[in-house]
Design an enzyme around this catalytic site. Sequence first.
Site, PDB file in Angstrom:
ATOM      1  N   CYS A 199       0.790  -1.144   0.036  1.00  0.00           N
ATOM      2  CA  CYS A 199       0.236   0.007   0.046  1.00  0.00           C
ATOM      3  C   CYS A 199       0.802   1.319   0.166  1.00  0.00           C
ATOM      4  O   CYS A 199       1.483   1.547  -1.031  1.00  0.00           O
ATOM      5  CB  CYS A 199      -1.120  -0.002   1.250  1.00  0.00           C
ATOM      6  SG  CYS A 199      -2.439   0.997   1.060  1.00  0.00           S
ATOM      7  N   HIS A 203      -3.576  -5.113   0.538  1.00  0.00           N
ATOM      8  CA  HIS A 203      -3.084  -5.436   1.637  1.00  0.00           C
ATOM      9  C   HIS A 203      -3.013  -6.901   1.988  1.00  0.00           C
ATOM     10  O   HIS A 203      -4.054  -7.359   2.450  1.00  0.00           O
ATOM     11  CB  HIS A 203      -3.965  -4.840   2.824  1.00  0.00           C
ATOM     12  CG  HIS A 203      -3.638  -3.486   3.017  1.00  0.00           C
ATOM     13  ND1 HIS A 203      -2.716  -2.996   4.095  1.00  0.00           N
ATOM     14  CD2 HIS A 203      -3.978  -2.406   2.603  1.00  0.00           C
ATOM     15  CE1 HIS A 203      -2.392  -1.735   3.873  1.00  0.00           C
ATOM     16  NE2 HIS A 203      -3.293  -1.130   3.230  1.00  0.00           N
ATOM     17  N   GLU A 226      -1.490  -8.715   3.709  1.00  0.00           N
ATOM     18  CA  GLU A 226      -1.362  -9.604   5.081  1.00  0.00           C
ATOM     19  C   GLU A 226      -2.818  -9.709   5.693  1.00  0.00           C
ATOM     20  O   GLU A 226      -2.814 -10.298   6.753  1.00  0.00           O
ATOM     21  CB  GLU A 226      -0.436  -8.428   5.943  1.00  0.00           C
ATOM     22  CG  GLU A 226      -1.096  -7.283   6.391  1.00  0.00           C
ATOM     23  CD  GLU A 226      -1.377  -5.938   5.656  1.00  0.00           C
ATOM     24  OE1 GLU A 226      -2.156  -5.073   5.735  1.00  0.00           O
ATOM     25  OE2 GLU A 226      -0.907  -6.234   4.240  1.00  0.00           O
TER      26      GLU A 226
END
Length: 242
Positions: free
Chosen positions: A112, A214, A216
């Site tokens: 990001c 994102h 994660e």
Amino acid sequence: MSRPVIGLTTRTLPTENPVGRYQFAVPEGYVRAIVAAGGLPLELPLVPGELAEEYLELVDGLLFTGGKDLSPMLYGEEPHQGLGEIDVARDEFEMSLARAALKRDLPLLGICRGIQTLNVAAGGTLYQDLPSQLPQSLKHEQKTDRQYTSHSVQIVPGSHLADMFGLSMKVNSHHHQAVKAVAPGFQVTARASDGVIEAIEMAGQRFMVGVQWHPEALVDDYPAHRRLFTEFVRAASDGAGN
């Protein structure tokens, strides 16, 4: 065999502690993803820019995490009306850290804000506000939980991403800035259907990848996204101790 050490950039948060203006933090998702991939995460608090390069002696790879907007002054522009909150101290630190790491061919992953940091550090520019500067673009700043995917990206054949994911994948979307002019040395390796750049890579390097989504936050419900961290940590492991 010891785990490769992965440095994680930190965000600044206000604090009521009388001995400091803010505290340094990393969202848990990044830490969990690196540990699951076989790495040992090391949070890197902000230090003066001239000290940033010394961190590179401690790590085998760097993950540039998400956060606030980058200052457009870093790429020679005045602030657009749609610019969000910036963090000058973090900008200065991460520019120094990224430029030093790029020179060393240290494995890098930008997520990001992180993709934007890598691009600007290497000489690229950003859209400061997609809704106003590219009004026909998708709604990239989704208000849903990050655990949900919201649009697809098309991946360039022959790229690291294509080796990991094939030529298309679904991603989440929580940004209003994006890469505009791609920095010298980097190439676009994924785009959304509206043409917005979603990933960049530097060819010929061990691992230098930036993604606008994102991953994660997706690794639990969409296990395919784990491979990005696995390949990143593997590249760091290959050079660990060198």
